[in-house]
Design an enzyme around this catalytic site. Sequence first.
Site, PDB file in Angstrom:
ATOM      1  N   TRP A   1       0.760  -1.099   0.093  1.00  0.00           N
ATOM      2  CA  TRP A   1       0.037   0.123   0.122  1.00  0.00           C
ATOM      3  C   TRP A   1       0.915   1.241   0.185  1.00  0.00           C
ATOM      4  CZ3 TRP A   1      -4.008  -1.568   4.068  1.00  0.00           C
ATOM      5  CH2 TRP A   1      -5.239  -2.462   3.449  1.00  0.00           C
ATOM      6  N   LYS A   2       2.089   1.179   0.148  1.00  0.00           N
ATOM      7  CA  LYS A   2       3.107   2.394  -0.013  1.00  0.00           C
ATOM      8  C   LYS A   2       2.424   3.232   0.965  1.00  0.00           C
ATOM      9  CE  LYS A   2       4.283   0.841  -4.481  1.00  0.00           C
ATOM     10  NZ  LYS A   2       4.724   1.258  -5.857  1.00  0.00           N
TER      11      LYS A   2
ATOM     12  N   HIS B   1      12.576  -2.649  -1.139  1.00  0.00           N
ATOM     13  CA  HIS B   1      11.795  -2.095  -2.399  1.00  0.00           C
ATOM     14  C   HIS B   1      12.541  -0.972  -2.918  1.00  0.00           C
ATOM     15  CE1 HIS B   1       8.355  -0.258  -4.583  1.00  0.00           C
ATOM     16  NE2 HIS B   1       7.789  -1.312  -4.366  1.00  0.00           N
TER      17      HIS B   1
ATOM     18  N   GLU C   1      10.992  -7.504  -9.072  1.00  0.00           N
ATOM     19  CA  GLU C   1      10.364  -6.301  -9.386  1.00  0.00           C
ATOM     20  C   GLU C   1      11.258  -5.351 -10.328  1.00  0.00           C
ATOM     21  OE1 GLU C   1       6.720  -5.251  -6.707  1.00  0.00           O
ATOM     22  OE2 GLU C   1       8.596  -4.130  -5.872  1.00  0.00           O
TER      23      GLU C   1
ATOM     24  N   GLY D   1       4.761   0.941 -11.203  1.00  0.00           N
ATOM     25  CA  GLY D   1       3.860   2.072 -11.433  1.00  0.00           C
ATOM     26  C   GLY D   1       3.918   2.554 -13.257  1.00  0.00           C
TER      27      GLY D   1
ATOM     28  N   SER E   1       3.455  -3.316 -11.875  1.00  0.00           N
ATOM     29  CA  SER E   1       2.251  -3.217 -13.027  1.00  0.00           C
ATOM     30  C   SER E   1       1.471  -4.393 -13.134  1.00  0.00           C
ATOM     31  CB  SER E   1       2.698  -2.628 -14.445  1.00  0.00           C
ATOM     32  OG  SER E   1       3.445  -1.204 -14.144  1.00  0.00           O
TER      33      SER E   1
HETATM   34  P1  PGA Z   1       2.706  -1.177  -8.875  1.00  0.00           P
HETATM   35  O1  PGA Z   1       3.867  -1.311  -7.793  1.00  0.00           O
HETATM   36  O2  PGA Z   1       1.692  -2.524  -9.002  1.00  0.00           O
HETATM   37  O3  PGA Z   1       1.972  -0.158  -8.661  1.00  0.00           O
HETATM   38  O4  PGA Z   1       3.392  -1.184 -10.244  1.00  0.00           O
HETATM   39  C1  PGA Z   1       4.445  -2.428  -7.375  1.00  0.00           C
HETATM   40  C2  PGA Z   1       5.243  -2.186  -6.271  1.00  0.00           C
HETATM   41  O5  PGA Z   1       6.157  -1.176  -6.283  1.00  0.00           O
HETATM   42  O6  PGA Z   1       5.543  -3.250  -5.358  1.00  0.00           O
END
Ligand code: PGA
Length: 255
Positions: A11-12, A96, A166, A172, A212
Amino acid sequence: MTRSKYIIGNWKLHKDNKEIDKFFAAFNKLVTTDDSIVYGFAPTHVCLAHALKAKKKTSTLIIGQDVSSQLEGSLTGQVSAKQLQVLGLKYCIVGHSETRQFLAVTDQDINKKVLALIQCGIKPIICIGENAKQKAHPEKVLEKQLTTIFKHVKPEEACQCLIAYEPVWAIGSGLTPSLNKIKETTNFIRKTIKQLFNGIVANKVGILYGGSVGVDNALDIMKQKDVDGLLIGSVSLDPKKFTTIMKKVSVWKRK
Ligand code: PGA
């Protein structure tokens, strides 16, 4: 051996306590819990205690987004693995790319964070990935990241870790590597784990893909041989989309 399937929402810096209540009120109505899927959400540290109460369902995991590399000390603004353990957390994300980018976290720091979490019985979800410039040949950078991050980690401890692949350029952006590239790269990660430890560890470690992931591509990504789960950012903020992905994965798993 069959590894568990994981669907984790990151959820950042989104959602306060009220928004978390709203999320779980909707999520708990939509979700049909499939015990074979390990799933959960990572809210900000300040919302962890509230989320642990608000989630209601025992199968829903609440996960840390980051942790200090130290267990204690004069480290303003940090949260320790011990404090996460006392809260009852079972998993915590480390490395991350946003923490690498905005907090200057290095692979050496991530290694210490992993060791701190292991010491406190919390499973690290270790993010690795290449940036846009390294996109054509991610292997070298991934191997370097894994080698540093797993320094002093014992094989039985490595088995407790999850690796989230990732690609930085995919986060994003709405862009993802091709399915074939995801297949190749996650296979390369598993082979690297085998080299660093042994075949038993390589077979046990769960590998997640993140960057994404959405309702339309989640299942195809999950179907890749070495992909055991998904780390989802923006789409995890929406209970409907998140449960749709969960359903797709559990229906496919049951087949
Ligand atoms: P995202 O982010 O699904 O919005 O691309 C993934 C993440 O940063 O873990």
